[in-house]
Design a protein around this motif. Structure first.
Motif: not given
Ligand SMILES: Nc1ncnc2c1ncn2[C@@H]1O[C@H](COP(=O)(O)OP(=O)(O)OP(=O)(O)O)[C@@H](O)[C@H]1O
Ligand SMILES: Nc1ncnc2c1ncn2[C@@H]1O[C@H](COP(=O)(O)OP(=O)(O)OP(=O)(O)O)[C@@H](O)[C@H]1O
Ligand SMILES: [Mg+2]
Ligand SMILES: [Mg+2]
Lengths: 515, 289, 332, 322, 322
Positions: C16, C18, C34, C36, C56-62, C189, C288
């Motif tokens: 990203f 940002i 960033l 991700a 959190s923030g490790s890029g799973k959702t992305t 999740e 990140p």
């Protein structure tokens, strides 16, 4: 330092604003009022509008009436101490004639061909025709020694922060909304009793009336009718509803040219006359002006030497029947029953009447006129705009009818000149053109015999009334007041006229404190 | 079924309004004025609006004229009733225009973001920052003083605040998962804006509407007072203009200059009350006990 | 092989930029990137559940969103059922949007509060124009809701989301996602916001659907024990990279990567009392945005050596199906 | 970070100003009515005079040339020459700044202090009679049209009680012997305009303050402060108010546009020699250059006030600061 | 002497729909240096319980009965000033979601120091020194007391909150879900820290959570709450090994145990009862898999199952054998 009490200070409130202190570019009436005190013309008016000596102590005309000799007062000094000479007169007149500056005065000078100064105290003016209004010329004489210092191109925007004249009052100071003049002890004429005049402009007439009642000001100009009634009850105040030169009229677009944007039906004299017949002018005087004025007829105010009063036969006083008859006879009938008359081609008698939005009396008058005309089957749509927009419409000839007013002065040239063919595209708002009228206009300018001149001016008024490019509704009064508990010596000028703003300085010179 | 739900929702909202004292007061006042605006002119014959006789000018309240007459001999009560229609019409239409522009700009800017957002927001900033009255005065002068011009002027100067809040709300809704979910099932922008964003910004727009309406009515009054209104339309503002210009204060004609002002205050107050209350109803943090 | 896989992603990167706004562009020229997701490859077979675990923030959702083309791919490719996903191929995308669905973490946010359940569930049908009549629409919705365990259906059809409990909401989300009968679902999740007591209900449903429809899941979670319970394989993610991937038991009990081991060490285990031996990683995850040389984990790794600060390890297959990205994988 | 925010705000402000400039120009070119119409109503003005005047003001040039001239002159601080006053616009305007700043500034200070105070009381005593009273007062003053309020105050205080003068800044033409006498006169004239202006603003500030404070008082950190055993008054002063003041700053800045509107009305009613009245008069007289000048000045100061508020905000709000 | 004894606490909310019995007859006790875990699903009244102890209930909430004996003083009976003096000094509380529990416009150090100044009447300087020490205690660099909350990450904020809670050496700390919304790793760090501090400082700790699995490692005692009541209380072993209530049992099985078999337990269907209405019999009955007719009629009493292990179930003896 003198304390406040010893000074006779008179404050005049007016609802009109001041513009610039420069007589060469000012055009606000309120400003003229104190220019009149600061600067002197050659010839002034007395309380009967007869010429009396100003800077000229006497004058003479040649046999052929083309040359005027003015003998000036002697020992006159400018407020800054410099001596006044005939060169100042020559300079002022020539400056205005050459540059066109001093818009409000320069047309007094038309016809002048040459100015000579044989000596310091004599001015000789030559004209190319006998100039009937030579003595009705209120052009202030300006100081050459100051103006000649200013580059020509800056004369117009010259601030004139400290006006220097020869007048009976000297400029003292200026604030945001006031100008103060103090008496000129070195004046060549009589020294008046009032030591200083303060001219205050008010945005809000109510404030002005309040100030008058509170005694913050001593005189007030342009009050409204509600205040008139209120002040009538105040024994400390002398309030008058004074006649003023000028009128309020309905201008009708009678431009015959193809590019006219007005309703062509209005070119017909009969319709214009019918409209006049159907307007209840008296009711307008009574309601919109609260009775402060007289029903209008011709271009020059009644009471004026030049006023023409239409004969019984000519007079079109309010009559619905006559209006209906006139319309019926010219072939306009309501053939479809919608309450509005149509021409034989089916064109309805429907017109737009423009009024200036911020003039309350005129807006009210417009609405009353619309109601009146509806009675005789003429439909009027009221439209309001501001004066600038209306001006555009007038210049473009794109209107049907409008309401506006003219102010005039002592000399009939100015007000009658408005309807000359020359002025089409300028002041001739209704695009009126009449050969005989134009001819008379030129003739009267050159006629030095008063009676003969009046005959001509009468005929012009007669023509204008008959043709009805202007339907003159009212000669409105100006309501003014003075604190009579404090001051005396003032009078209405002329007898039914006003205290101030009447082109003469009579009252300013004659007001005295009450003992 | 669906419309039953809708009615149910409206009823719930109505109940919330009824429970909120401020909202109730506002609604009652406004309701009365709306009724007067709609039915008043039918009940009060127009003839009383015409110029009266000379002796009827500026008469104090009496049995004949409950609120007296104005300087044209017209019945003030009749004028007021007639003015209610005009003032409320101006308020309503101008508000609709504002709301439409504000919502459109807000949603577009918030939803698409980036360049469009930037352009639209600079534009909005301009309208937000520029002092409304001078702008309106100038616009009214340009366009001329007709009723529809006044409405238009008030409408196009009043939307910036709405656009801002709608944009903010849109941006937050856009980030909500249900929007992303809708994208993930393949829906287009229009679908999302109409089906998801609009219904969710609507309560906000609604709460804003009443406040904008209040401003619109004050604007009309002020413009008219300053002589920029339509003199042929007897709105309350125009009445005040006539009253003050005609020297009603000097004449002590309190029956002329007080009632229109009070009407304006009441209507604006009702809108303010409603707006304030809606805010409280819709913003749980502010909600009363 | 490729054809038996539902999705195949190769070296996927999502970066990203940002700062995007006009003013920022003018004020500062150099971009802030960033990362991700920074080079991830894996595949998911038919009916398989792959769990993606990480903090959190490790890029799973992305990662999940990028597969579904909801986040912009900077690099790499996604194949769906053996065909490369192309954003601008309208026809393909229409099919893809029906076949691949996403379920989000927060059941309170994934439903439009102004729509009723029926409209929410039917929305995919409306968007794709799959039903002609109102009756057909109702029938499909009814089926989907029943399948999601919401019966009697009539009771819920006309409710607004706020009139539902958390569990019920998540069921509505499920019904809405399943109504198009997808073959692949990214479940981000889906139960982490739910109370433990209703959590298993939803999980049960997810598993049932897999049984019935041969659905494949990318199951995103930060709860290792949950991943262990339901998935076929687990991938451990840290700062946009996959650190380790393998069978659940392998990861939990014989995890190789130091990060995996740290995660398993702090895994709360009910009934297991007071372990004093747990190793807790010191410090916090780097942002990140920072440029990190070498292994992304080197700042917190208890066994980091110089090499880790220089060279980034690649994901290597230790034994069949067990991949680890660590220079010391073999030694541990 | 702060620097970046300020830079961004300045950039936006610059863009807004640019829009204002262009808009300003266009707006005043499309006004109907020839600007010289007032002059030309003079029956004695000859066509030559008019032509000369037009040329002087550059009105004979095509509009785009006028635009470039406008821009060029603007950069040199030259706003043109007022049609009415026949003086450079900058000069005419400059004279009116102080009276406006004095009147509006005083009114703002009064309104801010009183408004915030009322807002705090209302929020603090929420639901009590005091709250209801404050709220009602605020809502009513918020709803009153400024000019009407001014008029009513005039009727009450000037006409009925004869307490204060109705117009102007000083008694016209009066020579003041002492500074004290002058100040006394000034304050007598200031009383009603300031009262009108601040009454209108107080309601708004009180309402905003009340809402903001109620919002803040429901925040978790307020509960934390309570849990720490602090007295309510202390919590209000140390925790709630600093947080509630932040939005107030923005509101006060955004409000400047509203204040300007109020100033126009108040100045017109009380003949206060400030920018608002100047603007109104310029509008009526179609004094384009003057109108343009005032409009520009007013919009610029509003834009700048907003920037200033943003900057202040970014300095006092630690969240933005870093 | 027990440190804290809660006896039959009843806290109700006065809502528009009626009296909401959020906490309805809860009893437990806590000793010096002891850690009690309070667990239960969302809305069961955990936070209300904590707020009751510190008397920080919102104004619609009221304690309708019971005693809260803190070293023999009944906190319920104290007046506002007395309870205020005890807050933070005796009982401090770490709120759910410390993101919002810190004042955003105040430096963290100041927020800690003000509590010290207020309760211990020391100078600000000394108080700040104390804040620095506390920061070191919670393993944060001392100089960061000069930061604002937004400059901290979630975990750091939580630590700052803990440091703040420790500021006046309280005898009891209540942690209301201090780790939700934090990452597993940070969560473990925080829990470790709390445990360490509790042991070192011999404080009582009440840890509130809805995640049963994390309590096992941190607490001595666990209380399971359901619908405003404590349905089971006992040591960690009691709860996990000798479960006495079906709800506890179902709750435990919801958390997968990687040491055991991979089986997905049956879900607890249904929703908790509406606490606005009177409940007849056992409140868990509608969702219980072990219900018998008597459960519908008679509300089960809390029964001792040996040691300090209590459960409120008619079939408590049979649960662990299910
Ligand atoms: N649209 C975006 N623009 C900029 N940055 C983004 C965007 N989406 C995600 N990120 C950043 O990418 C990184 C990875 O985010 P992602 O949501 O994938 O993490 P996650 O592993 O799902 O975390 P969580 O467990 O908190 O959901 C984060 O640092 C996030 O801030
Ligand atoms: N101010 C209030 N007014 C009315 N009801 C309230 C209020 N605060 C809490 N409640 C209700 O009381 C019940 C208990 O709330 P509480 O916050 O104690 O639950 P909890 O166990 O802490 O839940 P969570 O795990 O979600 O924090 C809830 O059902 C809640 O809706
Ligand atoms: Mg995520
Ligand atoms: Mg809670």
């Amino acid at each position: 330092q003198t304390s406040e009490e010893e000074i006779n200070s008179f404050t005049v409130g007016s609802s009109a604003a001041f513009d610039t202190m420069n007589p060469l570019s000012s055009y606000m009436q309120a400003t003229y009022e104190f220019f009149m005190l600061i600067y002197d013309p050659l010839v002034k008016y007395d309380e009967n509008y007869e010429p009396i000596p100003g800077l000229a102590k006497d004058w003479d005309t040649s046999e052929d009436e083309l040359t005027w000799t003015f003998n000036l007062q002697e020992g006159v000094k400018w407020h800054d101490g410099e001596p006044f000479t005939s060169d100042d007169v020559k300079y002022t007149y020539e400056l205005m004639m050459d540059t066109g500056l001093g818009y409000m005065y320069s047309s007094y000078l038309t016809g002048i061909t040459d100015i000579q100064c044989p000596d310091e105290n004599t001015v000789v003016i030559s004209t190319d025709f006998p100039k009937a209004n030579m003595l009705m010329n209120s052009t202030p004489i300006l100081p050459e020694h100051i103006l000649s210092e200013i580059p020509d191109e800056e004369l117009e925007i010259w601030a004139n922060e400290n006006p220097v004249g020869t007048g009976v009052y000297k400029f003292d100071s200026q604030g945001d909304n006031f100008v103060k003049v103090v008496v000129n002890e070195d004046y060549f004429g009589d020294i008046p009793e009032v030591d200083e005049y303060i001219f205050v402009s008010y945005d809000n007439i109510d404030s002005m009336a309040q100030s008058l009642m509170l005694g913050e000001i001593d005189g007030a100009n342009n009050l409204n009718t509600a205040q008139y009634n209120q002040l009538m009850d105040d024994e400390n105040v002398s309030v008058i509803s004074g006649e003023e030169k000028g009128f309020m009229q309905v201008g009708v677009n009678c431009w015959t040219a193809d590019e006219s944007g007005g309703n062509p039906l209005l070119k017909e004299k009969g319709i214009r006359q019918a409209i006049e017949l159907a307007i209840n002018k008296q009711k307008i005087v009574d309601m919109a002006y609260n009775g402060h004025g007289t029903v209008g007829t011709t271009l020059i105010n009644p009471g004026d030497y030049f006023h023409y009063e239409p004969t019984e036969a000519e007079l079109r006083s309010y009559s619905i029947d006559k209006a209906n008859d006139l319309l019926d006879s010219t072939g306009y009938v309501d053939s479809n029953g919608d309450g509005v008359r149509e021409s034989s081609e089916g064109e309805p008698l429907e017109f737009e009447l423009i009024t200036i939005a911020d003039n309350l009396e005129e807006v009210k008058s417009g609405q009353m006129i619309a109601a009146d005309l509806a009675e005789v089957g003429i439909k009027v749509n009221n439209v309001t705009m501001d004066s600038g927009a209306l001006y555009d419409q007038i210049i473009g000839g794109t209107y049907d009818m409008f309401i506006w007013g003219w102010g005039s002065d002592v000399d009939p040239t100015v007000i009658t000149g408005v309807l000359t063919t020359d002025q089409i595209g300028g002041n001739n708002e209704p695009f009126f053109s009449n050969e005989r009228y134009d001819e008379l206009f030129l003739l009267q300018q050159q006629e030095l015999d008063e009676e003969a001149r009046r005959e001509m001016v009468w005929e012009m008024q007669q023509i204008a009334y008959e043709e009805a490019p202007y339907i003159i509704i009212i000669y409105a009064n100006n309501i003014q007041a003075i604190r009579s508990d404090r001051w005396t010596g003032f009078k209405q000028i002329p007898e039914t006229g006003t205290y101030f703003f009447n082109l003469t300085d009579y009252n300013y010179l004659n007001i005295k404190p009450v003992e | 079924m669906k419309w039953i739900l809708r009615i149910k929702k409206m009823k719930e909202f109505g109940k919330a309004v009824a429970k909120n004292k401020m909202a109730l007061t506002g609604a009652v006042i406004l309701g009365v004025f709306i009724l007067v605006a709609i039915f008043g002119p039918i009940l009060v014959p127009f003839s009383t609006m015409e110029f009266g006789a000379v002796e009827d000018m500026l008469q104090p309240p009496s049995g004949k004229y409950l609120l007296g007459t104005d300087d044209m001999g017209r019945d003030i009560l009749a004028n007021l009733i007639h003015g209610a229609r005009i003032s409320l019409l101006i308020g309503a239409v101008a508000t609709l225009i504002s709301m439409f522009i504000g919502t459109l700009v807000g949603i577009l800017a918030g939803y698409f973001g980036k360049g469009l957002d930037n352009v639209l927001m600079r534009f909005t900033d301009f309208f937000l920052v520029i002092p409304w009255l001078p702008l309106m005065m100038v616009l009214a002068a340009i366009l001329g003083t007709s009723l529809w011009n006044i409405i238009f002027v008030i409408g196009i100067t009043g939307w910036a605040g709405t656009a801002r809040v709608v944009r903010a709300q849109t941006m937050s809704i856009k980030e909500r998962q249900f929007v992303e979910r809708t994208v993930s099932i393949g829906a287009g922008n229009l679908h999302i804006m109409l089906r998801h964003i609009l219904p969710n910004v609507f309560p906000l727009v609604f709460a804003n509407t009443v406040l904008v309406a209040a401003v619109a009515i004050v604007s009309e009054t002020t413009l008219s007072f300053l002589g920029l209104g339509d003199p042929t339309m007897a709105s309350w503002g125009m009445m005040l203009h006539y009253a003050f210009e005609g020297g009603a204060t000097a004449a002590g004609a309190y029956w002329y200059y007080l009632p229109p002002g009070i009407c304006v205050v009441l209507v604006v107050l009702s809108f303010t009350l409603l707006g304030y209350a809606f805010d409280e109803i819709l913003n749980p943090k502010l909600r009363g006990r | 092989m490729s054809n038996s896989n539902v999705v195949d992603i190769k070296d996927m990167k999502v970066h990203f930029d940002i700062k995007r706004s006009l003013s920022q562009d003018i004020i500062r020229k150099n971009k802030i990137i960033l990362k991700a997701v920074d080079g991830v490859s894996f595949s998911i077979g038919r009916g398989e559940i792959l769990s993606l675990v990480g903090e959190s923030g490790s890029g799973k959702t992305t990662t999940g969103k990028a597969i579904l083309q909801l986040a912009p791919l900077t690099e790499g490719s996604v194949d769906f059922l053996g065909e490369e996903v192309r954003q601008n191929d309208k026809a393909f995308m229409k099919k893809f949007r029906q076949e691949a669905q996403m379920i989000f973490q927060d059941p309170y946010q994934s439903l439009n509060p102004r729509n009723i359940v029926m409209d929410i569930v039917a929305e995919p049908l409306d968007v794709h124009g799959l039903v002609k009549t109102e009756a057909e629409r109702l029938e499909r919705v009814r089926q989907a809701l029943e399948q999601a365990g919401m019966s009697p259906v009539e009771e819920y059809l006309y409710r607004y989301p706020h009139e539902l409990s958390g569990g019920q909401r998540q069921r509505v989300v499920l019904a809405s996602s399943m109504i198009l009968e997808p073959t692949f679902v990214v479940a981000d999740e889906p139960v982490s916001m739910l109370d433990a007591s209703i959590r298993t209900g939803i999980l049960r449903l997810l598993l049932e659907l897999r049984e019935k429809k041969d659905l494949a899941y990318l199951f995103i979670t930060h709860d290792l024990s949950l991943a262990w319970l339901i998935s076929d394989r687990i991938a451990i993610m840290y700062l946009g990279k996959i650190m380790e991937i393998g069978k659940p038991d392998l990861i939990i009990h014989r995890g190789i990567h130091p990060y995996t081991r740290a995660l398993t060490a702090i895994m709360p285990q009910p009934g297991v009392n007071k372990r004093n031996d747990r190793v807790i990683l010191p410090g916090e995850t780097p942002s990140p945005i920072e440029e990190l040389k070498g292994c992304k984990f080197n700042t917190r790794c208890p066994i980091a050596k110089d090499i880790c600060k220089e060279i980034e390890p690649i994901l290597e297959e230790l034994e069949s199906g067990h991949f680890v990205a660590c220079h010391f994988a073999k030694e541990i | 970070m702060t620097r970046k925010i300020i830079a961004r705000k300045l950039l936006y402000a610059l863009l807004t100003i640019l829009v204002v400039l262009v808009f300003n120009y266009i707006l005043f070119r499309v006004l109907p009515g020839n600007p010289l119409s007032m002059m030309m109503r003079n029956p004695r003005a000859t066509p030559e005079t008019i032509a000369a005047v037009k040329e002087f003001y550059g009105l004979d040039q095509p509009w785009y040339l006028q635009f470039f001239t406008y821009f060029k002159n603007l950069i040199h601080g030259d706003l043109g020459i007022s049609f009415v006053y026949k003086a450079p616009v900058a000069e005419v305007v400059a004279k009116k700044i102080l009276p406006t700043v004095l009147m509006v500034g005083l009114a703002e200070i009064v309104a801010i202090v009183v408004g915030i105070f009322l807002g705090i009381i209302a929020a603090w005593k929420r639901g009590t009679k005091l709250d209801v009273a404050t709220l009602s007062f605020s809502l009513v003053t918020y709803s009153v049209p400024t000019f009407w309020l001014g008029m009513i105050l005039v009727v009450l205080f000037s006409v009925q009680m004869r307490l204060f003068p109705t117009s102007g800044m000083f008694t016209p033409g009066k020579n003041f012997i002492t500074t004290f006498a002058m100040l006394k006169d000034l304050f007598r004239h200031l009383a009603l305009p300031v009262l009108t202006m601040s009454l209108v603003l107080i309601g708004q500030y009180a309402l905003t303050m009340r809402n903001t404070l109620i919002d803040v008082l429901s925040e978790d950190y307020i509960t934390t402060a309570r849990a720490k055993g602090f007295r309510e008054r202390y919590i209000l002063k140390k925790h709630a108010l600093p947080n509630a003041m932040l939005p107030m700053i923005t509101i006060i800045a955004i409000n400047i546009g509203f204040v300007v509107a109020g100033a126009i009305q108040v100045e017109t009613i009380f003949s206060w020699p400030g920018l608002g009245r100047l603007m109104y008069e310029a509008l009526r007289a179609r004094d384009y250059p003057l109108l343009q000048g005032v409009f520009l000045l007013v919009t610029l100061s509003v834009v700048l006030a907003n920037v200033l508020a943003d900057i202040t905000y970014s300095y006092i709000d630690p969240r933005v600061k870093n | 002497m027990t440190l804290l004894e809660v006896k039959d606490l009843k806290t109700y909310f006065d809502t528009s729909k009626g009296l909401y019995k959020a906490v309805d007859g809860t009893s437990f006790d806590l000793d010096y240096g002891e850690a009690l875990g309070l667990v239960g699903e969302s809305g069961c009244g955990k936070t209300t319980c904590a707020l009751s102890i510190t008397r920080l209930l919102p104004k619609e909430g009221k304690i309708h009965g019971g005693e809260i004996l803190f070293e023999k003083t009944d906190l319920v009976k104290l007046n506002d000033n007395e309870i205020r003096a005890r807050r933070w000094k005796d009982v401090s509380i770490i709120f759910q979601g410390s993101m919002n529990a810190l004042n955003p416009v105040m430096k963290v150090g100041d927020q800690i120091a003000e509590a010290v100044v207020f309760h211990e009447k020391v100078s600000r300087k000394e108080a700040l020194k104390r804040a620095e020490e506390l920061f070191e205690l919670v393993e944060m660099p001392a100089k960061r007391i000069n930061n604002y909350p937004h400059e901290f990450s979630g975990g750091m904020k939580q630590r700052a909150m803990i440091a703040m809670a420790l500021a006046c050496n309280p005898k009891v700390i209540i942690g209301d879900e201090p780790t939700t919304a934090l990452d597993v790793m940070v969560q473990a760090q925080i829990l470790n820290l709390l445990e360490k501090l509790r042991k070192e400082l011999r404080m009582g700790l009440i840890l509130i959570t809805h995640d049963l699995s994390i309590l096992a490692e941190t607490c001595d005692k666990i209380a399971v709450m359901y619908a405003g009541k404590i349905v089971e209380i006992g040591t960690v072993d009691d709860i996990f090994m000798r479960t006495g209530h079906p709800y506890t049992q179902r709750l435990i099985s919801c958390f997968p145990n990687v040491g055991k078999e991979k089986i997905l337990p049956p879900a607890i269907e249904g929703v908790p009862p509406n606490l606005l209405e009177p409940i007849k019999g056992c409140s868990f009955y509608p969702r219980c898999h072990m219900g018998i007719p008597i459960c519908l009629e008679i509300e089960p009493e809390s029964r001792e199952l040996g040691g300090k292990h209590f459960a409120a179930c008619h079939r408590s003896g049979e649960v662990s054998h299910e």
